[in-house]
Design a protein around this motif. Structure first.
Motif, PDB file in Angstrom:
ATOM      1  N   PHE A  96      13.672  -2.898  -1.226  1.00 26.58           N
ATOM      2  CA  PHE A  96      14.167  -2.539  -0.190  1.00 26.58           C
ATOM      3  C   PHE A  96      14.248  -4.792   0.295  1.00 26.58           C
ATOM      4  O   PHE A  96      14.964  -5.071   1.253  1.00 26.58           O
ATOM      5  N   TRP A  97      15.032  -4.840  -0.254  1.00 24.02           N
ATOM      6  CA  TRP A  97      14.647  -6.877   0.242  1.00 24.02           C
ATOM      7  C   TRP A  97      16.196  -6.374   0.459  1.00 24.02           C
ATOM      8  O   TRP A  97      16.174  -7.767   1.194  1.00 24.02           O
TER       9      TRP A  97
ATOM     10  N   ALA B 120       5.092  -7.052  -1.206  1.00 25.18           N
ATOM     11  CA  ALA B 120       4.189  -6.189   0.303  1.00 25.18           C
ATOM     12  C   ALA B 120       4.491  -4.870   0.296  1.00 25.18           C
ATOM     13  O   ALA B 120       5.879  -4.323   0.354  1.00 25.18           O
ATOM     14  N   ARG B 121       3.664  -3.998   0.869  1.00 21.59           N
ATOM     15  CA  ARG B 121       4.278  -2.939   1.141  1.00 21.59           C
ATOM     16  C   ARG B 121       5.669  -3.447   2.594  1.00 21.59           C
ATOM     17  O   ARG B 121       6.100  -2.144   2.892  1.00 21.59           O
ATOM     18  N   ARG B 122       4.826  -3.027   3.871  1.00 21.26           N
ATOM     19  CA  ARG B 122       5.561  -3.954   4.944  1.00 21.26           C
ATOM     20  C   ARG B 122       5.494  -5.386   4.698  1.00 21.26           C
ATOM     21  O   ARG B 122       4.593  -6.304   4.679  1.00 21.26           O
ATOM     22  N   ILE B 123       7.268  -6.076   5.342  1.00 26.72           N
ATOM     23  CA  ILE B 123       7.230  -7.441   5.640  1.00 26.72           C
ATOM     24  C   ILE B 123       8.041  -7.678   7.095  1.00 26.72           C
ATOM     25  O   ILE B 123       8.876  -7.118   7.107  1.00 26.72           O
ATOM     26  N   VAL B 124       7.235  -8.283   8.200  1.00 22.64           N
ATOM     27  CA  VAL B 124       7.682  -8.520   9.188  1.00 22.64           C
ATOM     28  C   VAL B 124       7.340  -9.901   9.588  1.00 22.64           C
ATOM     29  O   VAL B 124       6.586 -10.640   9.214  1.00 22.64           O
ATOM     30  N   LEU B 125       9.048 -10.951  10.677  1.00 22.98           N
ATOM     31  CA  LEU B 125       8.965 -12.628  10.399  1.00 22.98           C
ATOM     32  C   LEU B 125       8.936 -11.899  11.949  1.00 22.98           C
ATOM     33  O   LEU B 125      10.281 -11.178  12.517  1.00 22.98           O
ATOM     34  N   ARG B 126       8.801 -12.962  12.754  1.00 20.00           N
ATOM     35  CA  ARG B 126       9.338 -13.244  14.156  1.00 20.00           C
ATOM     36  C   ARG B 126       9.012 -14.624  14.348  1.00 20.00           C
ATOM     37  O   ARG B 126       8.010 -15.427  13.527  1.00 20.00           O
TER      38      ARG B 126
ATOM     39  N   LEU C 182      -1.536  -4.678  -8.997  1.00 19.26           N
ATOM     40  CA  LEU C 182      -0.523  -3.645  -8.288  1.00 19.26           C
ATOM     41  C   LEU C 182      -1.555  -1.942  -8.646  1.00 19.26           C
ATOM     42  O   LEU C 182      -1.837  -1.465  -7.370  1.00 19.26           O
ATOM     43  N   SER C 183      -1.959  -1.765  -9.685  1.00 27.79           N
ATOM     44  CA  SER C 183      -3.239  -1.027  -9.613  1.00 27.79           C
ATOM     45  C   SER C 183      -3.843  -0.545  -9.223  1.00 27.79           C
ATOM     46  O   SER C 183      -4.517   0.484  -7.739  1.00 27.79           O
ATOM     47  N   HIS C 184      -4.741  -2.061  -8.285  1.00 28.14           N
ATOM     48  CA  HIS C 184      -5.907  -2.149  -7.727  1.00 28.14           C
ATOM     49  C   HIS C 184      -5.419  -1.455  -6.393  1.00 28.14           C
ATOM     50  O   HIS C 184      -6.467  -0.774  -5.344  1.00 28.14           O
ATOM     51  N   ALA C 185      -4.199  -1.824  -5.593  1.00 26.36           N
ATOM     52  CA  ALA C 185      -3.477  -1.323  -4.598  1.00 26.36           C
ATOM     53  C   ALA C 185      -2.876  -0.695  -4.000  1.00 26.36           C
ATOM     54  O   ALA C 185      -2.459   0.311  -3.354  1.00 26.36           O
ATOM     55  N   ASN C 186      -2.681   0.150  -5.410  1.00 27.58           N
ATOM     56  CA  ASN C 186      -2.330   1.911  -5.735  1.00 27.58           C
ATOM     57  C   ASN C 186      -0.772   1.801  -5.150  1.00 27.58           C
ATOM     58  O   ASN C 186      -0.597   2.348  -4.249  1.00 27.58           O
ATOM     59  N   PHE C 187      -0.022   0.084  -6.160  1.00 33.27           N
ATOM     60  CA  PHE C 187       1.180  -0.272  -5.306  1.00 33.27           C
ATOM     61  C   PHE C 187       2.076   0.278  -6.370  1.00 33.27           C
ATOM     62  O   PHE C 187       2.668   0.189  -7.738  1.00 33.27           O
ATOM     63  N   SER C 188       3.459   0.871  -5.775  1.00 27.02           N
ATOM     64  CA  SER C 188       4.150   1.160  -7.091  1.00 27.02           C
ATOM     65  C   SER C 188       5.263   0.967  -6.270  1.00 27.02           C
ATOM     66  O   SER C 188       5.636   1.969  -5.583  1.00 27.02           O
ATOM     67  N   VAL C 189       6.833   0.823  -6.619  1.00 21.08           N
ATOM     68  CA  VAL C 189       7.199   0.381  -6.292  1.00 21.08           C
ATOM     69  C   VAL C 189       8.826   1.960  -6.839  1.00 21.08           C
ATOM     70  O   VAL C 189       9.214   0.925  -7.499  1.00 21.08           O
ATOM     71  N   VAL C 190       9.695   2.272  -6.871  1.00 27.53           N
ATOM     72  CA  VAL C 190      10.323   2.696  -7.519  1.00 27.53           C
ATOM     73  C   VAL C 190      11.844   2.085  -6.631  1.00 27.53           C
ATOM     74  O   VAL C 190      12.975   2.148  -7.551  1.00 27.53           O
ATOM     75  N   LYS C 191      11.711   1.808  -5.350  1.00 26.24           N
ATOM     76  CA  LYS C 191      12.988   1.306  -5.165  1.00 26.24           C
ATOM     77  C   LYS C 191      12.959   0.368  -4.296  1.00 26.24           C
ATOM     78  O   LYS C 191      11.788  -0.003  -3.077  1.00 26.24           O
TER      79      LYS C 191
ATOM     80  N   PRO D 278       8.838  -1.791  -0.545  1.00 29.12           N
ATOM     81  CA  PRO D 278       9.170  -0.296  -0.611  1.00 29.12           C
ATOM     82  C   PRO D 278       9.680  -0.116   0.181  1.00 29.12           C
ATOM     83  O   PRO D 278      10.337   0.751   0.830  1.00 29.12           O
ATOM     84  N   THR D 279       9.699  -0.807   1.619  1.00 31.54           N
ATOM     85  CA  THR D 279       9.901  -0.977   3.071  1.00 31.54           C
ATOM     86  C   THR D 279      11.182  -1.607   3.775  1.00 31.54           C
ATOM     87  O   THR D 279      11.300  -2.591   2.882  1.00 31.54           O
ATOM     88  N   GLN D 280      11.815  -1.980   4.307  1.00 38.00           N
ATOM     89  CA  GLN D 280      13.145  -2.987   4.583  1.00 38.00           C
ATOM     90  C   GLN D 280      12.121  -3.971   5.647  1.00 38.00           C
ATOM     91  O   GLN D 280      11.176  -3.492   7.121  1.00 38.00           O
TER      92      GLN D 280
END
Length: 310
Positions: free
Chosen positions: A197-198, A140-146, A186-195, A158-160
């Motif tokens: 941040f898990w 996921a591009r962003r992950i949020v928990l509450r 992944l290609s369809h979502a235009n998603f690539s992860v260089v790093k 790719p984000t904290q």
């Protein structure tokens, strides 16, 4: 805008569940509290009903939504075409395994417990709230928990990851699975992860540098790859992410131990009777392990595998 011209949002999960096109539905059982589900007209539904619906027939593409509620004690798999480019809302699911293997806009998971959720690439945010004892495997591009407790996240992002108020005992680990259609999604979502941040979450509860009871990293010794228990179309045959060295080393140790076991069995040159006795002993020990760990529920669910296809 005048108050008289205002209307209720037509793109909510509540409306989707009430008026959407049914993808899957299972008869319900009595609720403990009849007030658990309130219908739009003010009446009350006294049955919990496993239901999955989409609103494709009445909304533009940018507002397409799939809503899922009360999936319990079963395996639920939705076809990639049903999920593609949808917002997905998952609520009140427990003791289940849910596979959302497609490219999706965003995924919201609320009030779920003791459930494994595996997703394909989420182009936007994976948002969890009020969840307990969940295993989440997601890109996921962003992950949020509450307000989440005792959850394990195997993630590629790719984000904290953001751990908001009410989170505790969150275990973080690198993404640990793949399925054959993953590269295409992944290609369809235009998603690539260089790093990835898990392991670098941000939390307002850890501003003093002490993560304390909020989160911890999974130890490499406890890390295992997760196997998707069915086939999908595509060309992906391995992990799309590079594991951190200590986790890759642990994976190799596990593989080596399995190979060594098979080699030792071959060298023993057992008779047919001995082979049968060994198989019976292994099966008995395996069943004991399933009962001890609670994984017998997953095996039972697989034996009555329910695939929900549109």
């Amino acid at each position: 805008m005048a108050i008289g011209h205002m209307h209720a949002n037509p793109f909510t999960s509540k409306r989707c569940l009430m008026h959407g096109k049914t993808v899957y539905q299972k008869p319900g059982r009595p609720l403990r509290r009849s007030s658990d589900i309130s219908l739009e007209n003010g009446s009350t539904n006294t049955l919990t009903r496993c239901r999955i619906t989409v609103n494709d027939h009445e909304t533009p593409k940018e507002h397409r939504l799939l809503a899922m509620q009360y999936v319990s004690r079963q395996i639920s798999v939705l076809s990639p075409e049903t999920l593609l480019n949808h917002q997905v809302h998952v609520t009140h699911c427990n003791d289940a395994s849910i596979y959302l293997l497609s490219s999706m806009k965003c995924v919201s998971v609320k009030q779920c417990s003791r459930t494994t959720l595996v997703t394909g690439p989420v182009a936007g945010t994976l948002y969890l709230t009020g969840c307990i004892n969940m295993r989440i495997i997601s890109i996921a591009r962003r992950i949020v928990l509450r307000n989440c407790h005792s959850c394990k996240l195997y993630i590629l992002t790719p984000t904290q990851p953001l751990l908001l108020a009410g989170c505790n005992d969150i275990t973080l680990a690198p993404y640990n699975t793949y399925y054959r259609g993953l590269a295409g999604h992944l290609s369809h979502a235009n998603f690539s992860v260089v790093k990835n941040f898990w392991d670098q979450p941000a939390s307002p509860m850890c501003l003093d540098g002490d993560n304390g009871k909020v989160y911890q990293k999974l130890s490499p010794e406890q890390f295992h790859l997760f196997s998707i228990p069915f086939n999908t179309e595509g060309t992906t045959t391995g992990l799309v992410n590079k594991l951190p060295p200590e986790y890759e080393e642990a994976r190799c140790v596990h593989v080596s131990a399995i190979n060594k076991w098979y080699d030792n069995v071959q060298k023993c040159d057992l008779s047919e009777t001995q082979t049968a006795q060994l198989a019976a002993t292994l099966q008995a020990r395996f069943h004991d392990w399933l009962e001890t760990t609670g994984h017998h529920k997953e095996v039972e669910a697989l034996s009555s595998f329910e695939i929900n296809l549109r």
